[in-house]
Design an enzyme around this catalytic site. Structure first.
Site, PDB file in Angstrom:
ATOM      1  N   ASN A   7     -19.549  62.515  63.901  1.00 12.37           N
ATOM      2  CA  ASN A   7     -19.248  63.134  64.815  1.00 12.37           C
ATOM      3  C   ASN A   7     -18.600  63.695  63.742  1.00 12.37           C
ATOM      4  OD1 ASN A   7     -17.878  64.113  66.400  1.00 12.37           O
ATOM      5  ND2 ASN A   7     -16.645  61.826  67.349  1.00 12.37           N
ATOM      6  N   LYS A  14     -15.915  61.747  60.982  1.00 13.70           N
ATOM      7  CA  LYS A  14     -16.094  59.966  61.804  1.00 13.70           C
ATOM      8  C   LYS A  14     -17.792  59.811  61.228  1.00 13.70           C
ATOM      9  CE  LYS A  14     -12.134  61.115  64.378  1.00 13.70           C
ATOM     10  NZ  LYS A  14     -12.204  61.191  66.215  1.00 13.70           N
ATOM     11  N   ARG A  90     -22.756  63.818  66.647  1.00 13.73           N
ATOM     12  CA  ARG A  90     -22.761  63.838  67.999  1.00 13.73           C
ATOM     13  C   ARG A  90     -22.347  65.579  68.424  1.00 13.73           C
ATOM     14  NH1 ARG A  90     -16.688  64.424  69.623  1.00 13.73           N
ATOM     15  NH2 ARG A  90     -16.493  64.865  71.799  1.00 13.73           N
ATOM     16  N   HIS A 180     -17.607  64.540  77.252  1.00 15.23           N
ATOM     17  CA  HIS A 180     -17.673  63.775  78.135  1.00 15.23           C
ATOM     18  C   HIS A 180     -19.295  62.854  78.654  1.00 15.23           C
ATOM     19  CE1 HIS A 180     -13.020  63.048  78.165  1.00 15.23           C
ATOM     20  NE2 HIS A 180     -13.914  62.482  77.443  1.00 15.23           N
ATOM     21  N   HIS A 208     -13.890  58.213  83.039  1.00 19.72           N
ATOM     22  CA  HIS A 208     -13.359  58.240  81.421  1.00 19.72           C
ATOM     23  C   HIS A 208     -11.939  58.344  81.292  1.00 19.72           C
ATOM     24  CE1 HIS A 208     -14.243  58.465  76.774  1.00 19.72           C
ATOM     25  NE2 HIS A 208     -13.512  59.017  77.169  1.00 19.72           N
ATOM     26  N   LEU A 209     -10.811  57.731  80.363  1.00 19.02           N
ATOM     27  CA  LEU A 209      -9.296  58.331  80.860  1.00 19.02           C
ATOM     28  C   LEU A 209      -9.358  57.711  79.462  1.00 19.02           C
ATOM     29  CD1 LEU A 209      -8.057  56.481  84.514  1.00 19.02           C
ATOM     30  CD2 LEU A 209      -9.492  58.589  83.811  1.00 19.02           C
ATOM     31  N   ASN A 211      -7.639  59.677  75.777  1.00 24.03           N
ATOM     32  CA  ASN A 211      -6.545  61.584  75.409  1.00 24.03           C
ATOM     33  C   ASN A 211      -6.934  62.700  76.288  1.00 24.03           C
ATOM     34  OD1 ASN A 211      -4.559  60.319  73.803  1.00 24.03           O
ATOM     35  ND2 ASN A 211      -6.072  60.778  71.834  1.00 24.03           N
ATOM     36  N   ARG A 241      -2.926  67.636  77.990  1.00 26.98           N
ATOM     37  CA  ARG A 241      -3.551  69.628  78.639  1.00 26.98           C
ATOM     38  C   ARG A 241      -3.078  69.084  79.664  1.00 26.98           C
ATOM     39  NH1 ARG A 241     -10.030  67.462  76.346  1.00 26.98           N
ATOM     40  NH2 ARG A 241      -9.260  66.658  74.567  1.00 26.98           N
ATOM     41  N   GLY A 331      -9.849  54.905  76.808  1.00 30.65           N
ATOM     42  CA  GLY A 331      -8.288  54.038  76.147  1.00 30.65           C
ATOM     43  C   GLY A 331      -7.746  53.491  77.042  1.00 30.65           C
ATOM     44  N   GLY A 333      -8.356  53.882  80.532  1.00 26.11           N
ATOM     45  CA  GLY A 333      -9.273  53.099  81.206  1.00 26.11           C
ATOM     46  C   GLY A 333      -9.996  51.428  81.332  1.00 26.11           C
ATOM     47  N   GLU A 334     -10.169  51.743  79.850  1.00 23.67           N
ATOM     48  CA  GLU A 334     -10.261  49.944  79.706  1.00 23.67           C
ATOM     49  C   GLU A 334      -8.956  49.431  79.244  1.00 23.67           C
ATOM     50  OE1 GLU A 334     -13.508  50.388  75.856  1.00 23.67           O
ATOM     51  OE2 GLU A 334     -14.097  52.330  76.861  1.00 23.67           O
ATOM     52  N   ASN A 335      -7.789  49.722  79.021  1.00 23.52           N
ATOM     53  CA  ASN A 335      -7.087  48.693  78.708  1.00 23.52           C
ATOM     54  C   ASN A 335      -5.372  49.289  79.512  1.00 23.52           C
ATOM     55  OD1 ASN A 335      -7.253  47.909  76.328  1.00 23.52           O
ATOM     56  ND2 ASN A 335      -7.428  50.229  75.263  1.00 23.52           N
ATOM     57  N   GLU A 385     -20.082  55.441  72.875  1.00 23.55           N
ATOM     58  CA  GLU A 385     -20.249  57.093  72.527  1.00 23.55           C
ATOM     59  C   GLU A 385     -22.181  56.500  71.312  1.00 23.55           C
ATOM     60  OE1 GLU A 385     -18.506  60.652  73.742  1.00 23.55           O
ATOM     61  OE2 GLU A 385     -16.979  58.809  73.737  1.00 23.55           O
TER      62      GLU A 385
HETATM   63  P1  ADP Z   1      -9.512  59.945  72.949  1.00 25.66           P
HETATM   64  O1  ADP Z   1      -9.875  60.605  74.256  1.00 25.66           O
HETATM   65  O2  ADP Z   1      -8.906  60.540  71.832  1.00 25.66           O
HETATM   66  O3  ADP Z   1     -10.827  59.094  72.842  1.00 25.66           O
HETATM   67  P2  ADP Z   1      -8.594  56.890  73.315  1.00 25.66           P
HETATM   68  O4  ADP Z   1      -9.592  57.074  74.784  1.00 25.66           O
HETATM   69  O5  ADP Z   1      -8.369  56.493  72.635  1.00 25.66           O
HETATM   70  O6  ADP Z   1      -9.020  58.427  73.400  1.00 25.66           O
HETATM   71  O7  ADP Z   1      -7.673  57.410  74.491  1.00 25.66           O
HETATM   72  C1  ADP Z   1      -6.010  57.453  74.182  1.00 25.66           C
HETATM   73  C2  ADP Z   1      -5.010  56.449  75.512  1.00 25.66           C
HETATM   74  O8  ADP Z   1      -5.784  55.458  76.070  1.00 25.66           O
HETATM   75  C3  ADP Z   1      -3.934  56.733  74.713  1.00 25.66           C
HETATM   76  O9  ADP Z   1      -2.583  57.507  75.613  1.00 25.66           O
HETATM   77  C4  ADP Z   1      -3.276  55.253  73.952  1.00 25.66           C
HETATM   78  O10 ADP Z   1      -1.947  54.878  75.058  1.00 25.66           O
HETATM   79  C5  ADP Z   1      -4.183  54.668  75.469  1.00 25.66           C
HETATM   80  N1  ADP Z   1      -4.246  53.208  75.673  1.00 25.66           N
HETATM   81  C6  ADP Z   1      -5.097  52.551  74.210  1.00 25.66           C
HETATM   82  N2  ADP Z   1      -4.746  51.397  74.217  1.00 25.66           N
HETATM   83  C7  ADP Z   1      -4.205  51.429  75.063  1.00 25.66           C
HETATM   84  C8  ADP Z   1      -3.149  49.986  75.437  1.00 25.66           C
HETATM   85  N3  ADP Z   1      -3.295  48.695  75.557  1.00 25.66           N
HETATM   86  N4  ADP Z   1      -2.578  49.803  76.779  1.00 25.66           N
HETATM   87  C9  ADP Z   1      -2.168  51.246  77.797  1.00 25.66           C
HETATM   88  N5  ADP Z   1      -2.904  52.244  76.796  1.00 25.66           N
HETATM   89  C10 ADP Z   1      -3.545  51.863  75.674  1.00 25.66           C
END
Ligand code: ADP
Length: 399
Positions: A7, A14, A90, A180, A208-209, A211, A241, A331, A333-335, A385
């Site tokens: 990537n 990367k 990618r 995405h 997909h949530l 950055n 953005r 990041g 959506g999963e966390n 991905e």
């Molecule tokens: P990118 O779009 O650059 O690939 P990611 O998918 O890694 O980004 O998402 C980054 C976002 O995910 C940041 O806003 C970060 O705060 C959020 N994030 C990562 N880990 C956590 C967590 N444990 N709890 C809440 N938000 C998180």
């Protein structure tokens, strides 16, 4: 069989080396700061690392370093690049030219480079990286390109056209492309599998949530609409953005600040979103923490995010005439249980009801978080991905 996934950006490269027998990652890393000075960080599955400053005037030196760390020294994982069956790259923008992965040829690289006007930050860097990779790896190793936009090429014209004069589409290719795509394709397929259903029978809204964030309506396994547009700036607000704003507000603000088009673009891409609204940070964790402490603008940014996602769920339910499942990935959506809970609050009309305790307890793993009586299922689906690029690469070279 080993596949190297790359990537490449304008200053970074990367990579992941994936063993396709069990789809495990043997090593991953980043050759960073290309054209500035240079730095390599490399980590193997068993924890060996390389972390060193280097000299990367161009992508070629970065690729040479990548080959070096993979094949020599304490953190080597292979003896020679001949052990790698193919390289998968990618690529951000494939426009209407590329609607599926394809083998790299000099003509394909030139075409990707020609599309740079549509993705100024990415496509030229991809072309530089492809040429560098071609020069460095063995001539017999096939390379494949996988496009972020390809999954969205199934959108009908009524979804991808802007109501600008038609000539702008014909002459300048101005339309919605969506991004995405690799992630949305991966997670929607993984969700269908988890649900034990044929994707052809499902209506999925994929959120997909990260950055960068985008939401896609996937009907019968095909994208029919997506929130990002001509560039990844459109749609919901993101880390830095702004997402969609009234186009007249753009010209008005540019006029007030005496911005050139480029400066206005920087303003909307780098200074807006979570960062611009909160004045605190672009990072969701910082926003959530500040909101908990009662910071009004952080609360506003959190509320805006959830509300915009809810509106897309409404819009895409209408677009698909129904919805079977909503999924969260990326990041955030999963966390972030907080974001998921906010999005799924007051959504009973759409048949959405989540198990709040389960949602709170779940992070970064495949899990259904809706209740048994929720008409629409809600899932967390981790994205990958790189793995999909590796699978696409393998599929193409196996043909
Ligand atoms: P990118 O779009 O650059 O690939 P990611 O998918 O890694 O980004 O998402 C980054 C976002 O995910 C940041 O806003 C970060 O705060 C959020 N994030 C990562 N880990 C956590 C967590 N444990 N709890 C809440 N938000 C998180």
């Amino acid at each position: 069989m080993l596949i190297l996934v790359v990537n490449a950006g304008s200053s970074s490269l990367k990579y992941q080396l994936i063993n396709m027998e069990d789809e495990s990652v043997l090593a991953k890393g980043n050759c960073d700061r290309i054209g500035i000075d240079g730095h390599v960080s490399h980590k193997t599955a068993d924890g060996r690392t390389v972390d060193a400053d280097c000299n990367f005037p161009t992508h070629t030196e970065a690729f040479e370093k990548l080959v070096e760390v993979l094949t020599t020294g304490d953190a080597a994982v292979i003896k020679s690049m001949d052990e790698i069956s193919a390289v998968g790259h990618r690529i951000v923008q494939g426009a209407e030219v590329f609607d599926k992965p394809c083998l790299v040829t000099p003509e394909v690289i030139d075409k990707i480079d020609e599309l740079r006007e549509l993705a100024p930050v990415h496509n030229h860097a991809h072309a530089l990286a492809l040429r560098a990779c071609t020069a460095v790896i063995p001539k017999t190793t096939p390379q494949v390109v996988v496009f972020d936009t390809a999954f969205h090429q199934t959108m009908p014209p009524k979804a991808y056209m802007f109501a600008l004069p038609y000539e702008d589409y014909e002459k300048y290719h101005v339309r919605k492309y969506g991004f995405h795509g690799t992630s949305h394709r991966f997670v929607s397929a993984a969700l269908a599998e988890a649900m034990g259903k044929d994707i052809k029978d499902l209506k999925i809204i994929s959120c997909h949530l990260g950055n960068g964030s985008s939401i896609t309506a996937v009907k019968g396994g095909k994208c029919i609409d997506t929130s990002m547009g001509f560039t990844p700036l459109d749609g919901i607000l993101m880390g830095t953005r702004c997402g969609a704003v009234d186009p007249s507000a753009v010209t008005f603000v540019a006029d007030k600040h005496h911005f050139t088009p480029d400066e206005m673009s920087q303003y909307m891409n780098k200074k807006s979103g979570f960062l611009g609204v909160s004045g605190i940070s672009s990072d969701n964790r910082d926003i959530t923490a500040a909101a908990e402490k009662g910071d009004k603008r952080a609360i506003l940014a959190s509320e805006m995010l959830a509300y915009e996602i809810q509106r897309y769920i409404g819009a895409y339910t209408a677009a698909m005439n129904g919805v079977d499942a909503v999924l969260f990935t990326g990041g955030i959506g999963e966390n972030s249980w907080e974001v998921r809970e906010r999005v799924c609050t007051d959504m009973e009309y759409f048949g959405i009801k989540i198990d709040k305790e389960l949602n709170k307890a779940t992070r970064g793993k495949l899990m259904k978080i809706s209740t048994a009586d929720s008409k629409t299922e809600v899932w967390i689906v981790p994205t990958n991905e790189e793995l999909l690029i590796a699978r696409d690469t393998l599929a193409l070279i196996s043909k």
